[in-house]
Design an enzyme around this catalytic site. Sequence first.
Site, PDB file in Angstrom:
ATOM      1  N   ASP A 148      -0.732   0.602   1.045  1.00  0.00           N
ATOM      2  CA  ASP A 148       0.065  -0.534   0.291  1.00  0.00           C
ATOM      3  C   ASP A 148       0.730   0.367  -0.956  1.00  0.00           C
ATOM      4  O   ASP A 148      -0.074   0.375  -2.145  1.00  0.00           O
ATOM      5  CB  ASP A 148      -0.829  -1.450  -0.034  1.00  0.00           C
ATOM      6  CG  ASP A 148       0.013  -2.691  -0.828  1.00  0.00           C
ATOM      7  OD1 ASP A 148       1.149  -2.721  -1.153  1.00  0.00           O
ATOM      8  OD2 ASP A 148      -0.784  -3.619  -1.413  1.00  0.00           O
TER       9      ASP A 148
ATOM     10  N   GLU B 129       6.601  -4.302  -7.731  1.00  0.00           N
ATOM     11  CA  GLU B 129       5.968  -5.291  -6.928  1.00  0.00           C
ATOM     12  C   GLU B 129       4.700  -5.494  -7.251  1.00  0.00           C
ATOM     13  O   GLU B 129       4.342  -7.074  -7.235  1.00  0.00           O
ATOM     14  CB  GLU B 129       6.018  -4.867  -5.352  1.00  0.00           C
ATOM     15  CG  GLU B 129       6.156  -6.024  -4.367  1.00  0.00           C
ATOM     16  CD  GLU B 129       4.677  -6.109  -3.757  1.00  0.00           C
ATOM     17  OE1 GLU B 129       4.332  -7.136  -3.053  1.00  0.00           O
ATOM     18  OE2 GLU B 129       3.819  -5.635  -4.402  1.00  0.00           O
ATOM     19  N   GLU B 130       4.023  -4.891  -7.419  1.00  0.00           N
ATOM     20  CA  GLU B 130       2.346  -5.151  -7.573  1.00  0.00           C
ATOM     21  C   GLU B 130       2.298  -6.260  -8.760  1.00  0.00           C
ATOM     22  O   GLU B 130       1.364  -7.002  -8.658  1.00  0.00           O
ATOM     23  CB  GLU B 130       1.526  -4.061  -7.776  1.00  0.00           C
ATOM     24  CG  GLU B 130       1.494  -3.096  -6.586  1.00  0.00           C
ATOM     25  CD  GLU B 130       0.891  -3.775  -5.231  1.00  0.00           C
ATOM     26  OE1 GLU B 130       0.374  -4.914  -5.321  1.00  0.00           O
ATOM     27  OE2 GLU B 130       0.751  -3.204  -4.285  1.00  0.00           O
TER      28      GLU B 130
ATOM     29  N   ASP C 257       6.349  -4.076   3.478  1.00  0.00           N
ATOM     30  CA  ASP C 257       5.539  -3.782   2.500  1.00  0.00           C
ATOM     31  C   ASP C 257       4.522  -2.567   3.003  1.00  0.00           C
ATOM     32  O   ASP C 257       4.807  -1.298   3.137  1.00  0.00           O
ATOM     33  CB  ASP C 257       4.687  -4.709   1.808  1.00  0.00           C
ATOM     34  CG  ASP C 257       4.107  -4.717   0.847  1.00  0.00           C
ATOM     35  OD1 ASP C 257       3.491  -3.637   0.414  1.00  0.00           O
ATOM     36  OD2 ASP C 257       4.151  -5.613  -0.140  1.00  0.00           O
TER      37      ASP C 257
ATOM     38  N   HIS D 140      -5.963  -2.131  -2.675  1.00  0.00           N
ATOM     39  CA  HIS D 140      -5.833  -2.281  -3.982  1.00  0.00           C
ATOM     40  C   HIS D 140      -7.117  -1.411  -4.733  1.00  0.00           C
ATOM     41  O   HIS D 140      -7.210  -1.629  -5.987  1.00  0.00           O
ATOM     42  CB  HIS D 140      -5.714  -3.450  -4.460  1.00  0.00           C
ATOM     43  CG  HIS D 140      -4.074  -4.194  -4.450  1.00  0.00           C
ATOM     44  ND1 HIS D 140      -3.854  -5.270  -4.757  1.00  0.00           N
ATOM     45  CD2 HIS D 140      -3.353  -3.659  -3.806  1.00  0.00           C
ATOM     46  CE1 HIS D 140      -2.710  -5.456  -4.533  1.00  0.00           C
ATOM     47  NE2 HIS D 140      -2.212  -4.526  -3.950  1.00  0.00           N
TER      48      HIS D 140
HETATM   49 ZN   LIG Z   1       2.370  -3.759  -1.435  1.00  0.00          ZN
END
Ligand SMILES: [Zn+2]
Length: 747
Positions: free
Chosen positions: A391, A428-429, A456, A565
């Site tokens: 991601d 984006e995050e 994504d 993340h």
């Molecule tokens: Zn993402």
Amino acid sequence: MIRFILATFACALSFATFLSSQQSATSTAHPSAAQQSATVSTKQSAATAPFTPPDKIFGYRDPTAELNAEKTFLAVPDPLLAKEHLRTLTAAPHVAGSLEDRKTAEYVLGQYKAAGLDAYIQEYKVWMALPLDIRVDVVEPENVIMHGPSPEKVSEDPYQNDPRILPAFNEYSPSGDVTAEVVYANYGRAEDFAKLKEMGIDLKGKIVIVRYGEVFRGVKPFLAAQYGAAGVIIYSDPWDDGYFKGDKYPKGPWRPDTAVQRGSVQYLFRYPGDPTTPGIASVPNLPASSRISPEAATDLPRIPITPLSYADATPILANLGGPESPRSWQGALPFTYHVGPGPVKVHMALKLNYQFVTIWDVLGVVRGSQFPDEWVLTGNHRDAWVYGAVDPNSGTAAQLEAVHGIGTLLKSGWRPKRTMLFASWDAEEEGLIGSTEFAEQHAKEISRADAYFNMDVAVAGPDFGASAVPSLKQYMRDVAKSVPSPMGGSVYDQWKATAEKKESERASHPDAPSSSMPQVEPTAIARQDVKVGDLGSGSDYTAFLQHLGVPSVDIGSHGPYGVYHSAFDNFAWFTKFADPTFVYEQEMARIYGLEIIRMASADVLPLNYEEYGKEIGEYVKAAELKAKTNFGTQAPSFADATKAAARLEKAGGDILKMQTALTGDAAVLNLLLRNAERAFLIDGLPDRPWYKHSIYAPGEHTGYAAVVIPGVNEAIESKDLAVTQKQLQILTAALNRAAGVLEAGNK
Ligand SMILES: [Zn+2]
């Protein structure tokens, strides 16, 4: 985010893991990279039928040229090149606005230009924070020692010691200093807080600890604040993506003890993007007077919020007194969970550095040969909390290989009929910022866009999934039929087989751990075909679909992914667990490229409004039932809305016949098809005017999962009869508008 059945994935909101019935891809399951890259391989696993692409394409009078272009395109995306893109993009942590982020923007710009795209970097200046000092300490009882957050460490990982790794934090938490007793509130959903209230637990002035999962992380503090909480800790329970799921990293793909899920807690169900510029673009020269103050921004939380690993959360949870938690609140840590309050007391001291930061979108244009002012839009974000191998850079690598393929087509003299715009979004995050600011800046041009294709997370494992507006669901099935799967057959064949397998496993094990995954609204139509999910929020399609009314799609390929993340979402994890030979990267580059190429040159746009009308009819029916439950004999009449949905279905069916027969004036037909989605736009949803789509919005209580016909459903949920009646009228008018647009095709 994940929806278990629908296999869709999005990331700013994404909360946990995709629960795959399959273990991670094993290298033996893959054909060699060289074999796949040489050509559109027909050498497939003996277990499945060989891959034969369809020879007809919906929306094309004579598909010959298109089929040739697609064949040329499909042969280009290369696993080994995708691997090199990913290695380069993830060499360093590259949070939005950092020097390393800028370097990745320049890399993408170079690749766009090399392929022959007309490419540039667009800057925006946006309100964001980075962590200066994050502390969470247990201060009582005296014998319990915890000084967090602990660094993310495992026995072996080549990336974990980089000093540029940011401490784990929640973007848009205010700075703050709170010492208070702790209360455990399960997932922090509306029903969890209601349960605590019923148990007589007062949250005023307390620090609430909740686990990640079920709803977008920003919803948890949004609700906790309404109950008077002074601070929120969001931790990753091993039940949801740690050892309870399987071996943890580095032995397996699941979350290790110290890994933390970073992420934004912006109230993006209010509005995404730069908090100081709702509805307008944060271009560098925007006068300060055009911005609102951060204090006035309604999408920013007001109490301190920070994430923790389960290593750091354990001493807190283990020392909670008070009643036993409801049994369904029990996670996988080895003690009985209690709700508190106290006796454990925690000191949270968060210092965040808020300022205006420059971010960099990269845009690349391929000018259309026949309809240069009609746009096919597409994007992937590039910024990451840390290394972002899955991601989002699995998506960036796949996008760059798709661009590579389009470059090969361009060099052969091919041109799309419509203009294609490729985007590499930044920030984006933090809150879908790069895409939102771009959409707000170019709202006028985007009113002539035919579709927006998002990607994504491209690859976390082998299971393909897609979400789309109903008008594009069949289109995505068709695209998946035209791309070979590394497992044999087409992507569509594998998608369908995997979905059916999961469905039957769910049916036979209703109490399996998967039941802790979010329950999606059943897809509206009980069709025999593979399900394409609905778009909620959580990635960069939000502004295009829900603010501007552009038909949108989101795709990804999923698997066991426990490092979301964290610092361990890196190249080492990716090559070990997600896609060792990069053949799924190749697959996603092909799907992504094909959906864009095919849309850009279609004679008649492949938008199916019959399916759209049918699905909306199902949404209306479900809402009517809910209204009867909530309002009893007072429930308003749904007759007009039901009639309007049926009218839309009929108009969609009539125009679908013309699309299929390819008779009539294609330009007229395309204009109607393009305008139908815009007809769903309304002045704005109650209390959140930025969201203008009457059919889809992120839920205020779910945040990532789509709330369908949101104005009506949320009014029913809050038992407000007057608002329900008003929203029903607004919905009915929108449906009649869309039907009217399509009916003009028959005149
Ligand atoms: Zn993402």
